[in-house]
Scaffold this motif. Structure first.
Motif, mmCIF file in Angstrom:
data_model
loop_
_atom_site.group_PDB
_atom_site.id
_atom_site.type_symbol
_atom_site.label_atom_id
_atom_site.label_comp_id
_atom_site.label_asym_id
_atom_site.label_seq_id
_atom_site.Cartn_x
_atom_site.Cartn_y
_atom_site.Cartn_z
ATOM 1 N N PHE A 1 0.798 -1.229 0.000
ATOM 2 C CA PHE A 1 0.000 0.000 0.000
ATOM 3 C C PHE A 1 0.830 1.279 0.000
ATOM 4 N N ASN A 2 2.173 1.134 -0.038
ATOM 5 C CA ASN A 2 3.053 2.302 -0.071
ATOM 6 C C ASN A 2 2.957 3.126 1.216
ATOM 7 N N TRP A 3 2.775 2.434 2.339
ATOM 8 C CA TRP A 3 2.793 3.123 3.639
ATOM 9 C C TRP A 3 4.240 3.167 4.126
ATOM 10 N N PRO A 4 4.809 4.341 4.385
ATOM 11 C CA PRO A 4 6.272 4.482 4.558
ATOM 12 C C PRO A 4 6.770 4.256 5.987
ATOM 13 N N PHE A 5 6.744 3.018 6.462
ATOM 14 C CA PHE A 5 7.269 2.745 7.799
ATOM 15 C C PHE A 5 8.794 2.753 7.824
ATOM 16 N N PHE A 6 9.419 2.375 6.703
ATOM 17 C CA PHE A 6 10.879 2.206 6.683
ATOM 18 C C PHE A 6 11.552 3.102 5.645
ATOM 19 N N LEU A 7 10.841 4.093 5.127
ATOM 20 C CA LEU A 7 11.370 4.984 4.094
ATOM 21 C C LEU A 7 11.695 6.341 4.712
ATOM 22 N N PRO A 8 12.985 6.677 4.876
ATOM 23 C CA PRO A 8 13.362 7.917 5.580
ATOM 24 C C PRO A 8 12.830 9.183 4.931
ATOM 25 N N GLU A 9 12.676 9.202 3.603
ATOM 26 C CA GLU A 9 12.229 10.423 2.937
ATOM 27 C C GLU A 9 10.802 10.811 3.308
ATOM 28 N N ARG A 10 10.052 9.859 3.899
ATOM 29 C CA ARG A 10 8.683 10.163 4.333
ATOM 30 C C ARG A 10 8.486 9.862 5.817
ATOM 31 N N GLY A 11 9.545 10.028 6.584
ATOM 32 C CA GLY A 11 9.430 9.914 8.032
ATOM 33 C C GLY A 11 9.656 8.534 8.597
ATOM 34 N N GLY A 12 9.857 7.519 7.744
ATOM 35 C CA GLY A 12 10.129 6.180 8.247
ATOM 36 C C GLY A 12 11.601 5.987 8.558
ATOM 37 N N ASP A 13 11.946 4.802 8.977
ATOM 38 C CA ASP A 13 13.337 4.521 9.315
ATOM 39 C C ASP A 13 13.573 3.022 9.208
ATOM 40 N N PRO A 14 14.548 2.586 8.366
ATOM 41 C CA PRO A 14 14.824 1.142 8.264
ATOM 42 C C PRO A 14 15.316 0.533 9.560
ATOM 43 N N MET A 15 15.815 1.367 10.485
ATOM 44 C CA MET A 15 16.250 0.843 11.776
ATOM 45 C C MET A 15 15.086 0.269 12.586
ATOM 46 N N VAL B 1 20.300 -5.639 20.609
ATOM 47 C CA VAL B 1 21.168 -4.636 19.983
ATOM 48 C C VAL B 1 22.541 -5.220 19.652
ATOM 49 N N HIS B 2 22.844 -6.423 20.132
ATOM 50 C CA HIS B 2 24.109 -7.072 19.742
ATOM 51 C C HIS B 2 24.277 -7.127 18.229
ATOM 52 N N HIS B 3 23.181 -7.195 17.525
ATOM 53 C CA HIS B 3 23.235 -7.292 16.065
ATOM 54 C C HIS B 3 23.257 -5.916 15.409
ATOM 55 N N MET B 4 23.335 -4.875 16.216
ATOM 56 C CA MET B 4 23.203 -3.516 15.676
ATOM 57 C C MET B 4 24.327 -2.602 16.163
ATOM 58 N N TYR B 5 25.453 -3.194 16.589
ATOM 59 C CA TYR B 5 26.552 -2.375 17.104
ATOM 60 C C TYR B 5 27.100 -1.420 16.047
ATOM 61 N N ALA B 6 27.012 -1.801 14.781
ATOM 62 C CA ALA B 6 27.606 -0.982 13.721
ATOM 63 C C ALA B 6 26.601 -0.024 13.089
ATOM 64 N N ASP C 1 33.461 -6.239 17.923
ATOM 65 C CA ASP C 1 32.318 -6.456 17.053
ATOM 66 C C ASP C 1 32.372 -5.540 15.834
ATOM 67 N N TRP C 2 32.832 -4.309 16.015
ATOM 68 C CA TRP C 2 32.963 -3.406 14.865
ATOM 69 C C TRP C 2 33.882 -3.998 13.799
ATOM 70 N N GLN C 3 34.902 -4.738 14.216
ATOM 71 C CA GLN C 3 35.829 -5.331 13.260
ATOM 72 C C GLN C 3 35.276 -6.629 12.658
#
Length: 836
Positions: free
Chosen positions: A238-252, A311-316, A387-389
């Motif tokens: 439906f093109n609802w922007p939950f993860f699209l930053p240009e329309r207020g969403g965020d893939p995070m 968040v262990h999977h999101m350190y970077a 983890d960063w490495q």
């Protein structure tokens, strides 16, 4: 323990009635059977089939990477193969095989005839088999998902993944989540309410504790991936922007939701495996488990801490330093309860006089070695700079497989060889040792070199790699190791085909001390013993003969139907005899409809999807109509032995269905909490003055107040009707229509408020998440409305009165939840933006 007081030999006709009540259907109608003695082995066999299929895909991946520049697979096909490998391992093997072992063993281990909701367990199996097979088959049509088992946006958004591959994951895997939750509800209620008399929580086997913790984690973790999948599918469709930053969403947002499920998932599959080990070790050591209570606390502690590790999977990803420090500390802390269990197993081995070295023992020792290595590398990746490495290199692939294979596959194989005589015939000890050594050597040969290739910088999920950078030798060794593991799988398959049959129990093959080794038939134990310790067969060597002679509780059938003994959750005091359902087509029809609905939606065939939805609804309604409100048959009382007389019908908190409804509401509440968390996350990332964005008005507060009042009134009608039903013995004709009118009008006012405010969900994440919350409320409202209509029809049929009110009480519970959730949503959507 020498039988019940004044117990006498049971008349032979009593056994005949018991066998008749539990007899399996013949011929093709066997698919209508819901007995755990059939569904459990089928579940287990299907899960092992998916393990084999996923393993074959893993071998194909390793062949592709054996040499630089190979083109065995095209890049697109490779993406589908490694994604399907991960999805099948995590969703179609790891969780289902744990539930399969639980459904197979727990009734016997707890001294019960059956789980309290066997039709729910059978539904979970068939939806898993049908949907899982169709999902795997998508690989042969180029329609399998290709974005990794984690499916990160924006790569899985419509712009970068326009085909049906992502939809196959989001919709096609939805039925697996439903299956897992259905199984979890059955396990929670069964473990807490269907145990032998005297089996207090303190005397409950460790595996039962592990499965209880497992099921509780599923209830709170799986809703996060359900909501994440729903939001991404809404964005794609439906093109609802939950993860699209240009329309207020965020893939995070996807990563937070997914890994809130994904990291507890590791422990969801590890803790039951640890529970299996805690059952095998005492038997092989011939000594009680050292630190039983501490191991239980360790299970609970691990589960609690695991929800602070996502968040262990999101350190970077740019997480603030203070947050990283918190999650790193949680990573170190979770190793403590895991270590408690390891030391308990070692101490138990040390306390035994002579450890029996058999195939299950070998797999337990292999588990200890491999899982410990995986745990050590887990502590390493908890350190943020490291983890960063190592992030997104093959070091993480090695760590993940050491944890999952060592912490889950090895215990499952140990359990397979250990409990095979309990289910049917034993497996070959000689072939079992071949399976162990091939698997143990192959796993280490496959995954240990990946640490080295990771140190050299080899990225994950790559299709090929260039020559001359030092990766050739490590990849070749890993490929050889994968072929060795495959050889072990072939030997296991040969062993299963040659030796295993689901027949009557082969007896207490290992001289174990727990109840699953009692003689068991299709109806479970001939009679249900009272329990006065953690290892009743060791305390009372003659117990098996007494149980087989029917000298304990519930030696026959009171109503002539299938029955189970229900006890109090903490102390194991007998409370009532539950009449259990028998074979029917309802659960199979519902499973076909559910799986078909999700799978057909992936290709947007709306009319067939609607037909499958109707089929599923018809199956569910038939399922419910054939419940256990059985009038004079189901509402009597009966002597279960020892002079104890119990009712055969109860309602309210005594009923197992009341408990199941409460667990279902916890699932729904967890889903809604994830939606609220998504709303607040998107508010945070949009910053001040952007929630709602400039130029967008808020819903009129008058509509919000009106909807809140209507939800309040709707929630009050059914408790009032319950009091009138208790007094007069019948449900007033006006209650359900009035409650339904109030609830639907409240939702209508809520809907009108958003529509009149001009919130277009495709314009901005604020509008999209607001409509998503209202959509979820609409789903709950629709379910509550169907339940109300069903209850009204049942009342007109004369099947609800002052005694038989189970249907009404459960409807009232869900109704109150629906009204309460509506009120919370109104406060969030109308009140929160006005407080900013």
């Amino acid at each position: 323990m020498s039988g019940l007081p004044n117990s006498l030999p049971r008349p032979p006709e009593e056994l005949g009635r018991l066998q008749h009540a539990w007899a399996f259907p013949r011929g093709f109608r066997v698919v209508t059977e819901i007995n755990n003695n059939l569904i459990g082995p089928l579940f287990l066999g299907t899960a092992l089939m998916f393990l084999l299929l996923a393993g074959l895909l893993g071998v194909v991946i390793r062949l592709q990477l054996a040499f630089p520049g190979l083109t065995i697979l095209s890049p697109d096909t490779y993406n589908q193969v490694f994604t399907t490998h991960g999805v099948v391992m995590m969703f179609l093997f790891a969780v289902p095989v744990v539930e399969a072992v639980g459904i197979t063993l727990l009734p016997a281990m707890l001294g019960a005839r059956e789980m309290p909701t066997p039709r729910l367990g059978a539904y979970a199996y068939w939806i898993y088999l049908i949907g899982g097979t169709a999902f795997f088959a998508s690989l042969f049509f180029g329609a399998a998902p290709d974005g990794g088992w984690f499916m990160y946006p924006p790569l899985t958004g419509k712009a970068y993944s326009p085909g049906v591959n992502t939809d196959m994951y989001l919709l096609g895997i939805g039925f697996i989540e439903i299956s897992a939750i259905a199984g979890a509800i059955e396990l929670i209620v069964g473990i807490l309410r269907c145990r032998a008399p005297g089996m207090t929580l303190g005397r409950m086997p460790i595996f039962a504790w592990a499965m209880l913790v497992f099921a509780g984690m599923v209830v709170f973790a799986f809703p996060a991936v359900i909501i994440a999948s729903t939001l991404l599918e809404m964005e794609r469709a439906f093109n609802w922007p939950f993860f699209l930053p240009e329309r207020g969403g965020d893939p995070m947002l996807w990563q937070h939701l997914f890994w809130f499920f994904g990291h507890p998932e590791v422990y969801i599959i590890f803790l039951p495996a640890a529970g299996m080990v805690s059952m095998i070790v005492p038997t092989m050591a011939r000594a009680p488990l050292v630190g039983h209570s501490l191991v239980v606390l360790a299970l609970v502690g691990t589960a609690f801490l695991s929800f602070g590790l996502w968040v262990h999977h999101m350190y970077a990803t740019g997480i603030p330093g203070l947050s990283l420090a918190f999650f790193a500390s949680a990573g170190f802390a979770v190793s403590v309860p895991s270590g408690v269990q390891v030391f308990a197993w070692i101490a138990t081995f040390a306390s035994g006089q002579r450890v029996r070295i058999a195939t299950p023992t070998l797999f337990v020792l292999g588990f200890l070695f491999i899982f410990t290595l995986g745990g050590l590398t887990g502590v390493m990746v908890s350190v943020t700079p490291f983890d960063w490495q190592a992030h997104d290199t093959y070091f993480i692939v090695a760590h993940l497989h050491y944890v999952l294979i060592g912490g889950m596959v090895f215990p499952v194989l140990a359990a397979l060889y250990y409990w095979a005589p309990c289910i049917g015939t034993p497996l070959s000890e000689r072939l079992g040792r071949w399976v162990f050594w091939l698997t143990f050597l192959g796993v280490n040969l496959t995954f240990f070199p990946m640490h080295m290739s990771g140190f050299l910088g080899m990225p994950r999920r790559i299709y090929t790699y260039p020559a001359g950078i030092g990766l050739e030798i490590w990849n070749m060794i890993s490929t050889i190791g994968a072929l060795v593991v495959l050889a072990g799988g072939v030997v296991l398959f040969v062993d299963l085909v040659r030796n295993f049959r689901t027949t009557d129990s082969s007896g207490n093959a290992w001289n174990a001390g727990t109840l699953e080794w009692l003689p068991n038939e299709d109806y479970g134990p001939r009679s249900i013993p009272a329990v006065d310790g953690r290892y009743p067969l060791w305390r009372h060597p003659g117990l098996a003969e007494e149980v087989a002679a029917g000298r304990h509780y519930l030696p026959g059938t009171i109503t002539g139907l299938r029955e189970g003994l229900v006890v109090s959750p903490a102390e194991g005091t007998p409370q009532y005899v539950a009449v259990l359902p028998g074979p029917s087509w309802a659960h199979l029809v519902a499973a076909i409809g559910t799986a078909g609905f999700f799978l057909v939606l992936t290709v947007e065939w709306l009319v067939p999807a609607a037909a499958f939805a109707v089929l599923a609804l018809g199956g569910f309604l038939r399922w419910l109509w054939m419940g256990t409100d059985l009038g004079p048959i189901g509402c009597g009382r009966g002597d279960i032995g020892g002079g104890i007389v119990l009712p055969t019908y109860v309602t309210g908190p005594l009923s197992t269905s009341w408990w199941a409804m409460n667990v279902l509401m916890l699932v729904m509440g967890s889903c809604y909490a994830c939606l609220i968390g998504s709303y607040l996350f998107l508010w945070l990332v949009n910053g001040d003055g952007m929630w709602p964005p400039a130029g967008v008005g808020l819903p009129r507060i008058e509509w919000g107040f009106a909807a809140f009042l209507l939800y309040l009134l709707a929630g009050a009608v059914l408790p009032l009707a319950g009091r009138l039903l208790r007094r007069s013995g019948r449900l007033p004709f006006w209650t359900m229509p009035l409650a339904l009118l109030l609830l639907l009008t409240a939702f209508g006012a809520d809907f009108t408020a958003l529509r009149e405010a001009g919130l277009r969900p495709e314009s901005h994440a604020h509008a999209a998440i607001s409509w998503a919350i209202l959509f979820w409320q609409g789903v709950i409202t629709a379910v509550a409305a169907l339940m109300a209509l069903y209850t009204q029809v049942r009342s007109w049929a004369g099947m609800i009165d002052g005694t038989r009110r189970l249907t009404f009480d459960n409807t009232m519970l869900f109704w109150l939840y629906a009204a309460g959730q509506g009120g919370v949503g109104l406060v969030l959507l109308h009140g929160f933006p006005r407080l900013l």
